[in-house]
Write a protein that holds these residues in place. Structure first.
Motif, PDB file in Angstrom:
ATOM      1  N   UNK A  76      52.043  43.098  38.630  1.00  0.00           N
ATOM      2  CA  UNK A  76      51.940  44.129  39.656  1.00  0.00           C
ATOM      3  C   UNK A  76      51.132  45.322  39.160  1.00  0.00           C
ATOM      4  N   UNK A  77      51.462  45.801  37.946  1.00  0.00           N
ATOM      5  CA  UNK A  77      50.828  47.025  37.452  1.00  0.00           C
ATOM      6  C   UNK A  77      49.377  46.823  37.023  1.00  0.00           C
ATOM      7  N   UNK A  78      49.087  45.667  36.418  1.00  0.00           N
ATOM      8  CA  UNK A  78      47.739  45.470  35.883  1.00  0.00           C
ATOM      9  C   UNK A  78      46.801  44.795  36.867  1.00  0.00           C
ATOM     10  N   UNK A  79      47.355  43.959  37.748  1.00  0.00           N
ATOM     11  CA  UNK A  79      46.512  43.238  38.703  1.00  0.00           C
ATOM     12  C   UNK A  79      46.738  43.676  40.142  1.00  0.00           C
ATOM     13  N   UNK A  80      47.712  44.548  40.367  1.00  0.00           N
ATOM     14  CA  UNK A  80      48.012  44.961  41.738  1.00  0.00           C
ATOM     15  C   UNK A  80      48.499  43.808  42.591  1.00  0.00           C
ATOM     16  N   UNK A  81      49.139  42.824  41.956  1.00  0.00           N
ATOM     17  CA  UNK A  81      49.467  41.572  42.630  1.00  0.00           C
ATOM     18  C   UNK A  81      50.908  41.581  43.126  1.00  0.00           C
ATOM     19  N   UNK A  82      51.097  42.076  44.338  1.00  0.00           N
ATOM     20  CA  UNK A  82      52.408  41.985  44.961  1.00  0.00           C
ATOM     21  C   UNK A  82      52.648  40.543  45.401  1.00  0.00           C
ATOM     22  N   UNK A  83      53.857  40.264  45.861  1.00  0.00           N
ATOM     23  CA  UNK A  83      54.208  38.886  46.191  1.00  0.00           C
ATOM     24  C   UNK A  83      53.273  38.202  47.182  1.00  0.00           C
ATOM     25  N   UNK A  84      52.802  38.879  48.246  1.00  0.00           N
ATOM     26  CA  UNK A  84      51.918  38.179  49.179  1.00  0.00           C
ATOM     27  C   UNK A  84      50.658  37.606  48.524  1.00  0.00           C
ATOM     28  N   UNK A  85      50.132  38.265  47.503  1.00  0.00           N
ATOM     29  CA  UNK A  85      48.966  37.711  46.822  1.00  0.00           C
ATOM     30  C   UNK A  85      49.325  36.416  46.102  1.00  0.00           C
ATOM     31  N   UNK A  86      50.511  36.388  45.526  1.00  0.00           N
ATOM     32  CA  UNK A  86      50.997  35.184  44.861  1.00  0.00           C
ATOM     33  C   UNK A  86      51.209  34.068  45.882  1.00  0.00           C
ATOM     34  N   UNK A  87      51.809  34.407  47.037  1.00  0.00           N
ATOM     35  CA  UNK A  87      51.998  33.419  48.095  1.00  0.00           C
ATOM     36  C   UNK A  87      50.646  32.857  48.551  1.00  0.00           C
ATOM     37  N   UNK A 144      49.293  30.072  46.380  1.00  0.00           N
ATOM     38  CA  UNK A 144      49.949  28.806  46.710  1.00  0.00           C
ATOM     39  C   UNK A 144      49.380  28.210  47.991  1.00  0.00           C
ATOM     40  N   UNK A 145      49.149  29.054  48.993  1.00  0.00           N
ATOM     41  CA  UNK A 145      48.593  28.571  50.255  1.00  0.00           C
ATOM     42  C   UNK A 145      47.186  28.022  50.057  1.00  0.00           C
TER      43      UNK A 145
END
Length: 396
Positions: free
Chosen positions: A136-147, A150-151
């Motif tokens: 989250x802190x280094x890549x700004x990757x909240x859960x929707x980006x992770x989802x 997968x999609x």
């Protein structure tokens, strides 16, 4: 009856929403509903397990004692469990273990949460050894980006389309219309989902679940206690919380081999596949025995993954089931008849318990408006952070 069985004597929920009240209120309401449903008096409960919530102060960290105090001290043993989104199932397993050990006869398991606005993110503070904090802190990757990753993988590997993902939302939204505990009770069309803003390509806003307030509770007893007191209802036959097995350490990624990697280890099950296999083995059943499933649809695409992870269909074919209506109530294999997280949103310590509540109502024939006719066996699945995950099997 399996040697692992415990009886589900009662279930209860506090409706999901964005109420902005203390999480204890939701948990107490759900607990009282579950106790009423069971017909068991609070003073007969000898063990209480609370699902920890990390966003609600010190009371959330000692949730078991918090709920015990709010319900009125009765001298019961107490425990608190935490496994991120698998918290509720791990709390159930804590209660089941004590019952099977002969140390408890009646256990109350409670989970509840009050969530902040927006997508969930790690708590404040620097934690350089925490991968969740780092992403989250280094890549700004909240859960929707992770989802979304997968999609995108489903699109690339299996030819899934954004319309397929939208169809999952349409199906779950229809299921949720008749669920009084659901936060969102509104029909959608594929066009509606596709017209909502893109949050993380290829996922639209309506493909992603919200964050919610809510609570759920389950009363478990030994089978012998249930028989002595004339309690009828479903049994929990298995609870799986297995961790990944080396060398298959990627939690979600299928293990691929080819001629160019002939020296690689033999293919292993993914973590999520292994969760399901362990549950089936413990319950003594196979995927063909399952009548209904409640799975972890943080996003519409993840629901498709879980259908395959549970072994309910061949890898890469889940989209076809949705297209033909087989995963709808009335279809061959209904998935998320509750409406899923699409209709509830995340109330983290409660959501794995909410799945068990729904399957209990389904197996009792009490899921009015969304009943899966003839349901005898149900399975749940969800994934917490890192190696945490769970799958629970219930039978009528």
């Amino acid at each position: 009856m399996s040697k692992h069985d415990v009886a589900v004597a009662g279930v209860g929920m506090h409706a999901w929403g964005k109420w902005g009240r203390p999480f204890v209120e939701y948990g107490v309401a759900a607990a009282r509903d579950a106790l009423k449903d069971s017909g068991i008096d609070w003073n007969d409960v000898d063990f209480i397990v609370g699902g920890e919530t990390v966003r609600n102060g010190y009371g959330g960290y000692v949730a078991g004692a918090t709920f015990a105090s709010a319900l009125g001290w009765n001298g019961a043993r107490v425990a608190t469990s935490y496994a991120a989104c698998a918290t509720g199932a791990q709390a159930l397993d804590t209660a089941r273990t004590r019952i099977l050990a002969g140390l408890s006869e009646v256990a109350l398991v409670v989970g509840a949460d009050t969530t902040p606005k927006g997508f969930l993110k790690p708590n404040a503070g620097e934690r350089w050894d925490d991968p969740d904090w780092l992403r989250f802190r280094l890549m700004g990757m909240t859960n929707p980006a992770y989802f979304a990753l997968n999609a995108r993988r489903r699109i690339d590997l299996y030819g899934a389309t954004q319309e397929d993902f939208a169809a999952v939302k349409v199906k779950n939204a229809k299921h949720g219309l008749s669920n009084p505990n659901a936060r969102y009770r509104k029909e959608f069309s594929v066009a509606d989902v596709m017209a909502s803003p893109v949050v993380a390509d290829p996922l639209h806003l309506m493909d992603i679940c919200a964050t919610s307030d809510g609570g759920a509770a389950v009363v478990l007893t030994s089978v012998e206690y249930a028989q002595r007191h004339g309690l009828t209802g479903p049994r929990i036959n298995a609870i799986s919380t297995v961790t990944p097995t080396f060398p298959q350490t990627q939690l979600d990624m299928p293990y691929f081999s080819s001629e160019s990697t002939a020296a690689a280890p033999a293919p292993q099950y993914t973590h999520k596949e292994a969760l399901a296999r362990a549950a089936y083995e413990e319950a003594g059943i196979s995927p063909e025995d399952v009548d209904v499933a409640e799975v972890y649809d943080l996003s519409t695409a993840l629901e498709l993954d879980w259908i395959e992870d549970l072994g309910l269909v061949e890898r890469g074919t889940a989209e076809q089931l949705v297209r033909t209506g087989d995963t709808s109530v009335g279809g061959r294999l209904p998935v998320n008849p509750s409406g899923g997280l699409a209709c509830f949103g995340e109330a983290v310590p409660a959501q794995a318990l909410a799945q068990v509540c729904e399957l209990t109502w389904q197996l009792r024939g009490q899921a009015e408006g969304r009943q899966v006719e003839g349901a005898r066996v149900g399975i749940t699945a969800n994934q917490g952070l890192f190696g945490h995950g769970s799958s629970v099997i219930l039978s009528a």
